[in-house]
Structures are given as C-alpha cells and as structure tokens.
Design a protein around this motif. Structure first.
Motif: not given
Length: 317
Positions: A31-58
């Motif tokens: 629920r509430g799965l956040e799928i990031l955009e390509r330009r969100d690389a810095r935020h992707a690292v933050e989510i990865f460090n928190r959750d242990g995984f991250v999804v980036v689209a396109d």
C-alpha cells in the motif's frame, strides 16, 4: 523461441486457483508503494536506505524494453527445453537466469550487456555506495511461469562466511562474533529490470521493508503473516528498475496470469566488498564494451587464452 504468452499449466476453472486470483487482485501489493521518476536519483537512495529497495520508472525506453524482453524469452525457451515437467530450479515453474547458465550469468548475452550502460542505474548505484568504483558480480535474474502457484520462502541473498565445503560464495566474517553482514553498510546491490509490467497476478516479488539490518530469524512459510505475503512490489511498469539490498527479506509469489514474468538483473559489489566471482564474458566480447562497462565487468572476464563455454542447464555447476 518459446512463446512469451505460454498458457497457464493449471486448469483456469480450478476453483482454488480462481479464489487465489481474485484474492490477489483485490489485496496484493504494498500500500502506498512509491514509484520514482528518473530524475529522483537522490531520493531513490534515501528510500533504498530506509526500506532496502526502491522502484524507479522509465529507466528503459520502448526499444530497450523490447530488446530485453525478446532476449529473456529466448533464454527462457532454452532453459524450458530442458525441463518439460516444469520442475524449475527455484521451485515449481520458477527459474534463475544465472542458476540456469553454465557460467552462472547471462553476461555473454547482448541484452544483459546493454544494461551496463544505463545512466540512471549508474547514478543510483553510485549514490548507494557513495562511489562509482563498484564492480559487477553477475548478470542474472529470474522468471516464473503461469502455474507457479506456490510462494517461495522468504530469504536473503547474502550471508556471513560459511566454510568452502558449504559454499564458495561467502566472505564476511568477524572473528570476535560482534558484527554480522547485516550491521554493515550495504555491501551488495541487485538491480532488476522490468521487461513487462509487473502486476498483482504475474508473480511480483515480495519485499519486507526495513529488513536489510534485521537479525531476527526469517519466518518460514508457515510462520509468515499474511501481510508479508501481500507485501509485493506491484503494480510496476515495464521499463522500470527495482533496486534491492540483497540482505532484505524477499521471495517469489504466485503467477496466476497467462504470461511469463521475467526480472533480469545486474548484481553489484560495493567497492570495499568481494566474494568469489565466476567469469561471465569472453575476453573478445569484453573488448567490445564501452569503457564504463569494461570497468564494471573487469573481474568477470574469462582469460583471453580460454573460450567461454556458455549454454543452458537446470543446475549451475
């Protein structure tokens, strides 16, 4: 080549299967799965460090998605030709691309080589490791067929050192017994690429957020609560990547759709971490790669005096 829409092995009118399909359609997915955009690389690292995984689209364009999907279908066809009973090598109807290769990798394939030069991947993985000096471990991934109706047990893909008689692929050991590999910064990242949409029904990976540092025992299938079974990374669009800390608990789920679900990957070691690496690309093919790709795969290259023997197998040597 195998038909990418291979028919469901189980009878579609099976009432148990129909109930499972309806239940997953209604409830599956984080629920509430956040799928990031390509330009969100810095935020992707933050989510990865928190959750242990991250999804980036396109991350892949349509041409790259098609090229990768066709390559996955061709490799899957070679593997399935060896397994008419669909016993799989990761459970029934479930297969590892690396574990089904004589080299334990698909790096000899141009479709996987293409993935080495995707800028967003470089940016995110460099951000996770705090350095661009990481290296490739292997090019692998998995696929599951319609008819994979069982849950794969939750597991982690890396562990503390075991003796060579148990496995050659382990490295970290604290002789004081104070630290485990889970106490370290992320040592090993897997980047899965989606050559098709991942839906509630086609075997999405389940990920248990925040478990990359957990020292508690991983629950068995009998112990696993229902919310964990439904903690799947879906829906996610074709062309996206799923970047995973391989220590985090994860597992396969039922594919009750009418098509194969593939998630090819690249696996990377942090600059400061190594486990044994098996050669996955010939020296001649290595020389054809970009300078960036050559740097990544430098530990995966076969000796120039020896041919690289490739092919499908149900059990990697």
């Amino acid at each position: 080549m195998m038909d990418r829409a291979e028919a469901v092995a189980t009878e579609t009118h099976d009432p148990d299967l129909e109930r499972l399909r309806a239940y997953l359609e209604a409830n599956n997915g984080i629920r509430g799965l956040e799928i990031l955009e390509r330009r969100d690389a810095r935020h992707a690292v933050e989510i990865f460090n928190r959750d242990g995984f991250v999804v980036v689209a396109d991350v892949l364009d349509s041409g790259q998605v098609e090229f990768l999907a066709n390559g996955c279908a061709e490799v899957a066809g070679q593997i399935l030709a060896l397994d008419e009973g669909r016993r799989g090598n990761r459970g029934s109807h479930r297969y590892s691309f690396g574990g089904s290769s004589l080299t334990r990798s698909q790096l000899h394939r141009p479709e996987w080589q293409m993935l080495l030069d995707i800028p967003v991947v470089t940016e995110v993985v460099s951000g996770i490791f705090g350095s661009p000096n990481y290296v490739l471990r292997a090019a692998s991934g998995d696929f599951c067929l319609p008819g994979a109706v069982e849950y794969q047990p939750l597991h982690s893909d890396v562990r503390d050192w075991r003796d060579d008689a148990t496995t050659p692929f382990s490295a970290f050991h604290d002789p004081r017994g104070q630290l485990t590999i889970r106490d370290l910064p992320c040592p090993y990242v897997c980047v899965n690429f989606l050559p098709q949409d991942v839906t509630r029904l086609n075997g999405p990976t389940r990920q248990i957020p925040g478990t990359q540092h957990a020292r508690t025992p991983i629950p068995t299938l009998a112990e696993e609560p229902e919310w964990m079974r439904l903690s799947t990374v879906c829906p996610a669009p074709a062309g996206a990547i799923m970047v995973r800390d391989v220590r985090a608990w994860h597992g396969g789920t039922p594919n009750v759709s009418d098509a194969i679900r593939s998630i090819p990957n690249l696996e990377f070691y942090a600059p400061w971490f190594r486990e044994p690496i098996v050669p996955g690309i010939s020296y001649d093919d290595y020389r054809k790669l970009s300078e960036h790709a050559q740097r990544l795969v430098r530990h995966c290259v076969a000796d120039s005096s020896q041919p690289l023997v490739t092919g499908a197998t149900l059990r990697a040597p």
